[in-house]
Design a protein around this motif. Sequence first.
Motif, short mmCIF file in Angstrom:
data_model
loop_
_atom_site.label_atom_id
_atom_site.label_comp_id
_atom_site.label_asym_id
_atom_site.label_seq_id
_atom_site.Cartn_x
_atom_site.Cartn_y
_atom_site.Cartn_z
N GLU A 1 41.21 36.53 55.71
CA GLU A 1 40.06 37.17 56.32
C GLU A 1 38.79 36.56 55.74
N GLU A 2 37.68 36.71 56.43
CA GLU A 2 36.41 36.21 55.94
C GLU A 2 35.49 37.40 55.67
N VAL B 1 34.65 33.28 43.59
CA VAL B 1 34.32 34.45 42.78
C VAL B 1 33.18 34.09 41.84
N GLN C 1 39.73 32.99 53.57
CA GLN C 1 40.94 33.19 54.35
C GLN C 1 41.93 34.03 53.53
N ARG D 1 35.35 35.66 50.34
CA ARG D 1 36.70 35.34 50.82
C ARG D 1 36.62 34.52 52.11
N VAL E 1 32.49 38.33 45.46
CA VAL E 1 33.70 37.66 45.93
C VAL E 1 33.50 37.25 47.39
N GLN F 1 43.00 39.91 43.29
CA GLN F 1 42.67 40.96 44.24
C GLN F 1 43.67 42.10 44.19
N THR G 1 31.88 32.14 56.79
CA THR G 1 31.47 32.66 55.50
C THR G 1 30.92 31.57 54.61
N PHE H 1 45.49 32.57 50.32
CA PHE H 1 44.12 33.06 50.32
C PHE H 1 43.19 31.99 49.75
N SER H 2 41.94 32.05 50.16
CA SER H 2 40.90 31.18 49.62
C SER H 2 39.69 32.04 49.31
N GLU H 3 39.10 31.84 48.14
CA GLU H 3 37.95 32.66 47.77
C GLU H 3 37.10 31.97 46.71
#
Length: 487
Positions: free
Chosen positions: A377-378, A348, A375, A373, A371, A487, A182, A344-346
């Motif tokens: 999930e990608e 925004v 981790q 993301r 957004v 989220q 991602t 989580f990592s994102e």
Amino acid sequence: MSIPHYTQLVIFGGTGDLSLRKLQPALYKLQREGLLDKVSAIYALGRSASSDAEYRQLVFDKMQEYLPKHFWDQQHWQNFAAKLHFVHLDVEDPGDYARLAEATKREVPHRNVFYLATSSTLYTPICRNLNSSGMVDANAAVVLEKPLGHDLKSCAAINSEVQRVFPEQNIFRIDHYLGKETVQNLLVLRFGNALFGPLWNSQHIDNIQITVAEDIGVGGRGDFYAKTGALRDMVQNHLLQLLCLVAMEPPANLQPNTIRDEKVKVLRALRPIGADNAKAKTVRGQYQAGAIHGKPVAGFLEETGFESSDNTETFVAIEAEVHNWRWEGTPFYLRTGKRLTRRFSEIVVEFKKHPFSLFEGDPNDLSNKLVIRLQPEENITLYKLNKKPGLSRQLKLEQVELNLDADLHDETQHHEAYERLLLDVFEGDQTLFMRRDEVEACWQWVDGIIDAWQDAQVKPKSYVSGTMGPSAALALPEKSNRSWHEQ
């Protein structure tokens, strides 16, 4: 000089957690994909005595623990295991390098790639001894793990020593976040879609948030973390690399140095944070006892060996500013920490709201958000406004999610970051790796914050494990009527 067709990978720290949990599974998966044919041998180095057979068994056992079952194939494993070798080595003993040179000698010319999966304090003696052993030629490459040094001074010293042995084009400074699918897709999203290009500036974007949250504590990295803290461990590399990819100007082409030139420009445009504004622009935190996923956990100072680390931050939030034509007036909010609510990592990207709403009763408090993301999930999601279903004559709005990414959940197409990065090392492609001036520019900005904390006596604020950090961090964007995306 022509580049040899075959490559030998030599892993310093071959029995360590990084090698066994990340590198070896990634290498096996490349073997499974038929992408490791040019790598003829993998030498793992360590101080514990072990035979090739014992090391292969160790890797096999760890693979059963870390590798998803559907990736396992006995024939691929046998082909991969045949390439694995173990060599006992003390990194500071020149005599051991003579044995290593003898063990890796081949009749057919090979390119040596040295992966230093060790503390950066060992990079200098390793490179010196490799050079003295005669194992380094014009084609040899070295991979350096983060963090590179403890500050700008130590980083520059390590870089200078490594460059005495390896030319810059053969040095791969790795940050595994840049290998995520991602993150790479972010370049395509920005520069391959006319929809986003005209909007990617301060006229249309209100703020950008980058979060890397962990629910784990410091674990077995206690000695390292007590001397390092969240700012050096995470912001100096992961978060600043993500900021660069979001904020950089369109490169003239996709050549490695062209992309890295644009990233360095972003780093040089970051406004310094000094003692006069450190308390307003940053928040330090340290986790206390609490609960993670319903289970009690100890506080940072309660963990063994941390009694004297009351000034080590396990959380940091920063309001950063990129001082250039594109981003003046758009804040970049960075935060990272341990023992937070969840992992989580994102990224925004929050777009500006309309100046007023046409829809009766609409408070105009919902915005468009992109957004990204990373981790666990990608995926990439666009939050847009939609009409609430119903027969009411008054149009009521709601925020809905529009999924923009390809099917990244197809297990046959899902590849870990280290697979991408190792493959690029073997191919000599430095696009996803950091150049010397880039990593030193990161340290220069981070060192300024550390000095400001000391001068302004900014101490870590307590936060309960299982929360999203100190309340002051939640308030950081609120002073300008903004808020963290949740989220």
